[in-house]
Design a protein around this motif. Structure first.
Motif, mmCIF file in Angstrom:
data_model
loop_
_atom_site.group_PDB
_atom_site.id
_atom_site.type_symbol
_atom_site.label_atom_id
_atom_site.label_comp_id
_atom_site.label_asym_id
_atom_site.label_seq_id
_atom_site.Cartn_x
_atom_site.Cartn_y
_atom_site.Cartn_z
ATOM 1 N N LEU A 140 33.122 29.799 65.802
ATOM 2 C CA LEU A 140 32.036 28.824 65.924
ATOM 3 C C LEU A 140 32.567 27.503 66.498
ATOM 4 O O LEU A 140 31.942 26.878 67.351
ATOM 5 C CB LEU A 140 31.385 28.614 64.550
ATOM 6 C CG LEU A 140 30.062 27.874 64.515
ATOM 7 C CD1 LEU A 140 29.011 28.581 65.360
ATOM 8 C CD2 LEU A 140 29.568 27.742 63.068
ATOM 9 N N HIS A 141 33.731 27.121 66.009
ATOM 10 C CA HIS A 141 34.355 25.900 66.527
ATOM 11 C C HIS A 141 34.623 26.016 68.024
ATOM 12 O O HIS A 141 34.300 25.115 68.811
ATOM 13 C CB HIS A 141 35.658 25.618 65.774
ATOM 14 C CG HIS A 141 36.474 24.515 66.388
ATOM 15 N ND1 HIS A 141 36.127 23.190 66.277
ATOM 16 C CD2 HIS A 141 37.587 24.553 67.163
ATOM 17 C CE1 HIS A 141 37.009 22.458 66.947
ATOM 18 N NE2 HIS A 141 37.896 23.256 67.486
ATOM 19 N N LEU A 142 35.203 27.148 68.438
ATOM 20 C CA LEU A 142 35.502 27.350 69.857
ATOM 21 C C LEU A 142 34.210 27.356 70.682
ATOM 22 O O LEU A 142 34.181 26.841 71.801
ATOM 23 C CB LEU A 142 36.265 28.663 70.067
ATOM 24 C CG LEU A 142 37.684 28.709 69.487
ATOM 25 C CD1 LEU A 142 38.293 30.100 69.691
ATOM 26 C CD2 LEU A 142 38.575 27.655 70.120
ATOM 27 N N ALA A 143 33.151 27.931 70.110
ATOM 28 C CA ALA A 143 31.865 27.960 70.821
ATOM 29 C C ALA A 143 31.356 26.540 71.037
ATOM 30 O O ALA A 143 30.852 26.199 72.112
ATOM 31 C CB ALA A 143 30.842 28.790 70.044
ATOM 32 N N ARG A 144 31.500 25.685 70.024
ATOM 33 C CA ARG A 144 31.059 24.287 70.163
ATOM 34 C C ARG A 144 31.866 23.571 71.248
ATOM 35 O O ARG A 144 31.311 22.855 72.076
ATOM 36 C CB ARG A 144 31.254 23.540 68.836
ATOM 37 C CG ARG A 144 30.189 23.846 67.804
ATOM 38 C CD ARG A 144 30.251 22.790 66.689
ATOM 39 N NE ARG A 144 29.775 23.357 65.452
ATOM 40 C CZ ARG A 144 30.549 23.796 64.460
ATOM 41 N NH1 ARG A 144 31.860 23.698 64.543
ATOM 42 N NH2 ARG A 144 30.014 24.316 63.376
ATOM 43 N N VAL A 145 33.176 23.788 71.217
ATOM 44 C CA VAL A 145 34.042 23.140 72.213
ATOM 45 C C VAL A 145 33.654 23.585 73.624
ATOM 46 O O VAL A 145 33.504 22.772 74.542
ATOM 47 C CB VAL A 145 35.531 23.477 71.929
ATOM 48 C CG1 VAL A 145 36.424 22.999 73.074
ATOM 49 C CG2 VAL A 145 35.964 22.863 70.607
ATOM 50 N N LEU A 146 33.456 24.902 73.760
ATOM 51 C CA LEU A 146 33.127 25.447 75.075
ATOM 52 C C LEU A 146 31.775 24.931 75.558
ATOM 53 O O LEU A 146 31.618 24.561 76.728
ATOM 54 C CB LEU A 146 33.130 26.982 75.003
ATOM 55 C CG LEU A 146 32.998 27.737 76.320
ATOM 56 C CD1 LEU A 146 34.122 27.384 77.283
ATOM 57 C CD2 LEU A 146 33.002 29.247 76.061
ATOM 58 N N LEU A 147 30.809 24.896 74.649
ATOM 59 C CA LEU A 147 29.472 24.403 75.019
ATOM 60 C C LEU A 147 29.559 22.952 75.500
ATOM 61 O O LEU A 147 28.958 22.582 76.511
ATOM 62 C CB LEU A 147 28.507 24.517 73.832
ATOM 63 C CG LEU A 147 27.071 24.069 74.122
ATOM 64 C CD1 LEU A 147 26.409 24.979 75.139
ATOM 65 C CD2 LEU A 147 26.235 24.023 72.836
ATOM 66 N N GLY A 148 30.333 22.134 74.788
ATOM 67 C CA GLY A 148 30.489 20.736 75.173
ATOM 68 C C GLY A 148 31.089 20.603 76.568
ATOM 69 O O GLY A 148 30.609 19.840 77.404
ATOM 70 N N ARG A 149 32.125 21.401 76.820
ATOM 71 C CA ARG A 149 32.771 21.367 78.134
ATOM 72 C C ARG A 149 31.796 21.743 79.243
ATOM 73 O O ARG A 149 31.728 21.085 80.287
ATOM 74 C CB ARG A 149 33.908 22.399 78.175
ATOM 75 C CG ARG A 149 35.214 21.865 77.692
ATOM 76 C CD ARG A 149 36.285 22.921 77.870
ATOM 77 N NE ARG A 149 37.322 22.703 76.888
ATOM 78 C CZ ARG A 149 38.278 23.572 76.594
ATOM 79 N NH1 ARG A 149 38.304 24.741 77.202
ATOM 80 N NH2 ARG A 149 39.181 23.274 75.701
ATOM 81 N N LEU A 150 31.061 22.826 79.014
ATOM 82 C CA LEU A 150 30.191 23.340 80.073
ATOM 83 C C LEU A 150 29.016 22.403 80.331
ATOM 84 O O LEU A 150 28.624 22.197 81.482
ATOM 85 C CB LEU A 150 29.697 24.744 79.727
ATOM 86 C CG LEU A 150 30.782 25.824 79.796
ATOM 87 C CD1 LEU A 150 30.229 27.174 79.355
ATOM 88 C CD2 LEU A 150 31.337 25.944 81.213
ATOM 89 N N LEU A 151 28.463 21.823 79.274
ATOM 90 C CA LEU A 151 27.362 20.875 79.475
ATOM 91 C C LEU A 151 27.870 19.639 80.213
ATOM 92 O O LEU A 151 27.177 19.067 81.048
ATOM 93 C CB LEU A 151 26.723 20.501 78.143
ATOM 94 C CG LEU A 151 25.891 21.608 77.482
ATOM 95 C CD1 LEU A 151 25.454 21.200 76.080
ATOM 96 C CD2 LEU A 151 24.668 21.964 78.333
#
Lengths: 286, 174
Positions: free
Chosen positions: A268-279
């Motif tokens: 879940l943490h990695l998903a949040r990090v990835l989402l932030g990067r992509l946005l």
């Protein structure tokens, strides 16, 4: 290990392939690129009596525009996602995802339709059909039908495909001038299955996001759209506050399963990090 | 082309005749449908340059060229290749098209036990046919599906890099 003995039939038409499957039933498997099926047979996870080779069926090939869609034939190979100009122009998200699919030699054989049909929750392309709002064209004993990607993925390796049915093409809405996309994944080794991966397609008016579809893979039993995160972004401009809200919404959107290697909280943490990067990248690509 | 004949199901263990052009030569052989292309090449055609490693598409030792593209010969059955053109490391070596790569691998100790080398060379050959001068990162990416347990890859990347540069300058790497 070696596969159990089977018979092999090379179909020349969709009709021949469907007829052969109808005669043999559950003991038959369609084979296209075979990059997942052959290892499964070697490990004897599956032991069909008949392989129906569909790779010589011309109707399943080719990429072309059809109305507001790009029709991508089921037999389109992963390497063609990188080289086909129509994909680059009208489905650039698929082109962005393609280099992350396995390794070059696998991409030379593996097919788009096969990847979607297998519906591996850790695979790039099934998840991207969700982000693209694609439609999947299916041929079967009772005729042909088209189904939205949103209704296609049901559970782990389970799809709306009925026994004896075959994906013939995937229809992707044509990429438009007011759209933006982003894709990335985190993996321990290049070409390995992602710990978390994500692709997104947004329709924008200036900085304002009118619509966005965000799809994750390697986060559960199926490729997963994160509708809560999408809702926090639609109608707003992309700023750090909105991005943080979308990241927070992932907790309600995703429920990664227990796993020895990657605990749910870490995923879940990695998903949040990835989402932030992509946005962030989506904002920069204006 | 005729349709499916149910009698085929009773013949799962019987061999079928396949024909392909291997290293420029037309060949025909009898294979069971479940025989992988790598087993056919090694056992039926005695082309043992292609190595069978993991037999599940992870290690890259079995790469061959199928109709000009690098593929895992362990991830397809010989019957699927019926009618195709196959080039193995044996043919690529004999024809001399990868002589510069081989010489550079040798010169830079880009192999130790040599088990992975045929796959490395087939892959390097494909990369250089598509990208004239790949960056080191691109070379590493291209090799991501080829395992070498001896060298640590650095010398392999060096060798491919050197050959790419030499080919572009029209000379030989050494």
């Amino acid at each position: 290990m070696k596969a159990r003995a089977f018979s092999y039939f090379r179909a020349a038409t969709i009709e021949q392939a469907l007829d052969a499957h109808a005669l043999v039933g559950d003991d038959a498997r369609f084979i296209a690129g075979g990059q997942s099926l052959v290892p499964a047979l070697s490990l004897r996870l599956q032991a069909p009596r008949l392989l129906i080779d569909i790779t010589h069926i011309g109707e399943l090939r080719g990429v072309r525009r059809e109305g507001g869609f790009l029709r991508i034939g089921a037999l389109t190979r992963h390497c063609e996602m990188l080289s086909e100009p129509l994909i680059a122009e009208f489905a650039p998200l698929l082109q962005a995802a393609a280099p992350f699919v396995a390794h070059p030699a696998i991409r030379n054989r593996g097919t788009f339709g096969g990847s979607v049909a297998l519906a591996d929750p850790a695979s790039e392309f099934p998840a991207m059909t969700l982000a693209l709002d694609a439609e999947i064209e299916i041929a079967g004993p009772s005729g042909s039908r088209r189904i939205k990607a949103d209704d296609f993925f049901i559970d782990l390796f389970e799809t709306a495909l009925q026994p004896g049915e075959l994906i013939t093409a995937i229809y992707v809405p044509l990429f438009k001038a007011d759209q933006r996309f982003a894709f990335d994944e985190m993996a321990r080794r290049r070409g390995d299955y992602a710990l978390v991966g994500c692709g997104m397609l947004a329709t924008c008016a200036g900085d304002r996001i009118n619509d966005i579809r965000i799809s994750f893979f390697s986060v559960g039993n199926t490729p997963t759209r994160v509708k809560g995160a999408e809702a926090t972004l639609i109608g707003s401009s992309l700023n750090s506050e909105r991005i943080a809200a979308a990241q927070a919404a992932l907790e309600g959107d995703l429920a990664p399963p227990e796993n020895d290697e990657v605990p749910p909280a870490m995923r879940l943490h990695l998903a949040r990090v990835l989402l932030g990067r992509l946005l962030g990248r989506l904002g920069e690509s204006a | 082309m005729s349709g499916f004949d149910e009698n085929l199901l009773d013949e799962a263990d019987e061999t079928v005749r396949v024909r392909f052009v291997v290293n420029g030569r037309k060949v025909a052989c009898e294979v069971a449908p479940r025989e992988t292309l790598v087993d056919c090449l090694r056992n039926e055609l005695e082309l043992t340059g292609t190595h069978a490693g993991c037999e599940m598409g992870a290690c890259g030792a079995c790469l061959v060229q199928l109709d000009g593209r690098a593929v895992h010969s362990c991830l397809m059955y010989a019957v699927q290749a019926d009618g195709a053109r196959i080039d193995t490391i044996d043919g690529l070596s004999e024809s001399g098209v990868i002589a510069d790569l081989q010489a550079e691998f040798h010169r830079r100790n880009a192999l130790q036990c040599g088990f992975c080398t045929p796959g490395m060379l087939v892959n390097a050959n494909e990369l250089l046919s598509q990208v004239a001068e790949p960056s080191r990162e691109e070379i590493r990416d291209a090799l991501s599906g080829n395992y070498c347990r001896c060298t640590g890859y650095e010398a392999i990347v060096d060798a491919i890099d050197a050959v790419a540069k030499a080919r572009n300058e029209g000379g030989s790497a050494t």
